[in-house]
Design a protein around this motif. Structure first.
Motif, PDB file in Angstrom:
ATOM      1  N   GLY A  81       0.813  -1.208   0.000  1.00 53.91           N
ATOM      2  CA  GLY A  81       0.000   0.000   0.000  1.00 53.91           C
ATOM      3  C   GLY A  81       0.850   1.265   0.000  1.00 53.91           C
ATOM      4  O   GLY A  81       0.552   2.230  -0.714  1.00 53.91           O
ATOM      5  N   ALA A  82       1.924   1.260   0.787  1.00 54.90           N
ATOM      6  CA  ALA A  82       2.835   2.412   0.831  1.00 54.90           C
ATOM      7  C   ALA A  82       3.525   2.606  -0.517  1.00 54.90           C
ATOM      8  O   ALA A  82       3.732   3.742  -0.966  1.00 54.90           O
ATOM      9  CB  ALA A  82       3.862   2.227   1.946  1.00 54.90           C
ATOM     10  N   TYR A  83       3.872   1.503  -1.170  1.00 56.11           N
ATOM     11  CA  TYR A  83       4.489   1.589  -2.494  1.00 56.11           C
ATOM     12  C   TYR A  83       3.518   2.213  -3.498  1.00 56.11           C
ATOM     13  O   TYR A  83       3.880   3.104  -4.277  1.00 56.11           O
ATOM     14  CB  TYR A  83       4.958   0.209  -2.961  1.00 56.11           C
ATOM     15  N   LEU A 108       3.687   5.716  -5.727  1.00 59.90           N
ATOM     16  CA  LEU A 108       3.440   5.855  -7.159  1.00 59.90           C
ATOM     17  C   LEU A 108       2.393   6.929  -7.452  1.00 59.90           C
ATOM     18  O   LEU A 108       2.450   7.587  -8.488  1.00 59.90           O
ATOM     19  CB  LEU A 108       3.002   4.518  -7.777  1.00 59.90           C
ATOM     20  N   VAL A 109       1.452   7.094  -6.549  1.00 53.48           N
ATOM     21  CA  VAL A 109       0.387   8.079  -6.714  1.00 53.48           C
ATOM     22  C   VAL A 109       0.907   9.492  -6.424  1.00 53.48           C
ATOM     23  O   VAL A 109       0.411  10.468  -6.990  1.00 53.48           O
ATOM     24  CB  VAL A 109      -0.818   7.731  -5.801  1.00 53.48           C
ATOM     25  N   LEU A 166      -6.918   7.144  -3.505  1.00 57.45           N
ATOM     26  CA  LEU A 166      -6.583   6.514  -4.783  1.00 57.45           C
ATOM     27  C   LEU A 166      -5.645   5.329  -4.565  1.00 57.45           C
ATOM     28  O   LEU A 166      -5.843   4.257  -5.149  1.00 57.45           O
ATOM     29  CB  LEU A 166      -5.954   7.534  -5.741  1.00 57.45           C
ATOM     30  N   ALA A 167      -4.649   5.502  -3.719  1.00 62.73           N
ATOM     31  CA  ALA A 167      -3.718   4.400  -3.430  1.00 62.73           C
ATOM     32  C   ALA A 167      -4.459   3.220  -2.806  1.00 62.73           C
ATOM     33  O   ALA A 167      -4.186   2.063  -3.138  1.00 62.73           O
ATOM     34  CB  ALA A 167      -2.593   4.884  -2.517  1.00 62.73           C
ATOM     35  N   VAL A 170      -6.770  -2.349  -3.490  1.00 63.87           N
ATOM     36  CA  VAL A 170      -7.889  -3.297  -3.589  1.00 63.87           C
ATOM     37  C   VAL A 170      -7.903  -3.959  -4.962  1.00 63.87           C
ATOM     38  O   VAL A 170      -8.147  -5.174  -5.079  1.00 63.87           O
ATOM     39  CB  VAL A 170      -9.224  -2.595  -3.276  1.00 63.87           C
ATOM     40  N   LEU A 171      -7.600  -3.198  -6.003  1.00 62.87           N
ATOM     41  CA  LEU A 171      -7.545  -3.779  -7.348  1.00 62.87           C
ATOM     42  C   LEU A 171      -6.412  -4.807  -7.468  1.00 62.87           C
ATOM     43  O   LEU A 171      -6.582  -5.846  -8.110  1.00 62.87           O
ATOM     44  CB  LEU A 171      -7.375  -2.685  -8.401  1.00 62.87           C
TER      45      LEU A 171
END
Length: 188
Positions: free
Chosen positions: A130-132, A136-137, A148-149, A154-155
């Motif tokens: 999640g932090a990665y 990126l976001v 958004l992250a 979840v995707l």
């Protein structure tokens, strides 16, 4: 055989067996036999199976996230491209013959309720992923980068579970299309 070599061989054997068959289905004798490490040396390296499981998961986390980040660096030439490259990498990963889903979801499902080490390691992996994704976001000019992250996470998880459980190797492509829609909606 020195401790470093023995440790590597034990982890190689454990990873192969745990990922393919499940943690509970694999005993210390199977790991010893597959690794070629004597039982005495195995216990010198790892005092218990829990120690092997924790080391296996930490090692897998490091390798998985490193492979993902390297792929994204090579294929994501823009901020949006980097995010979408995550799903392209997943698509390639799903097609590997050894793919059996997420080792962390698998281990948590198997032992998360009774093994604090497994639960903690699985949660740490998901938090790091999640932090990665949040990283990126970051370059995007969006109103809710954390949201958004989280949606992207979840995707990623959904695609991985769908691919593993149903055998739908196009699940990453489906999630990629959803990610594109999220990026459009976020005003990239």
């Amino acid at each position: 055989m020195d401790v470093e070599e023995a440790t590597t061989r034990v982890l190689d054997a454990a990873e192969e067996q745990f990922y393919e068959r499940g943690i509970q289905a694999v005993g210390m004798d199977a790991i010893r036999s597959r690794s070629g490490v004597s039982l005495k040396r195995l216990y010198q390296c790892f005092p218990s199976k829990d120690h092997i499981v924790a080391a296996y998961l930490r090692r897998r986390d490091d390798r998985w996230r490193t492979q993902l980040a390297e792929y994204v660096r090579e294929h994501g030439d823009t901020a949006e491209g980097a995010i979408l490259a995550v799903f392209d990498w997943l698509s390639e990963w799903f097609r590997r013959p050894e793919f059996r889903g997420c080792a962390f979801v698998n281990s948590f499902g198997e032992l998360g309720g009774v093994s604090p080490v497994v639960a903690e390691t699985a949660r740490a992996h998901k938090k790091a992923v999640g932090a990665y994704l949040r990283q990126l976001v970051e370059p995007l000019d969006v109103s809710d980068p954390d949201g958004l992250a989280a949606q992207l996470a979840v995707l990623v998880e959904g695609a991985t579970v769908v691919a593993a459980v149903t055998g739908d190797l196009d699940a990453a492509r489906t999630s990629r299309a959803c990610a594109e829609a999220l990026l459009d909606a976020a005003g990239r």
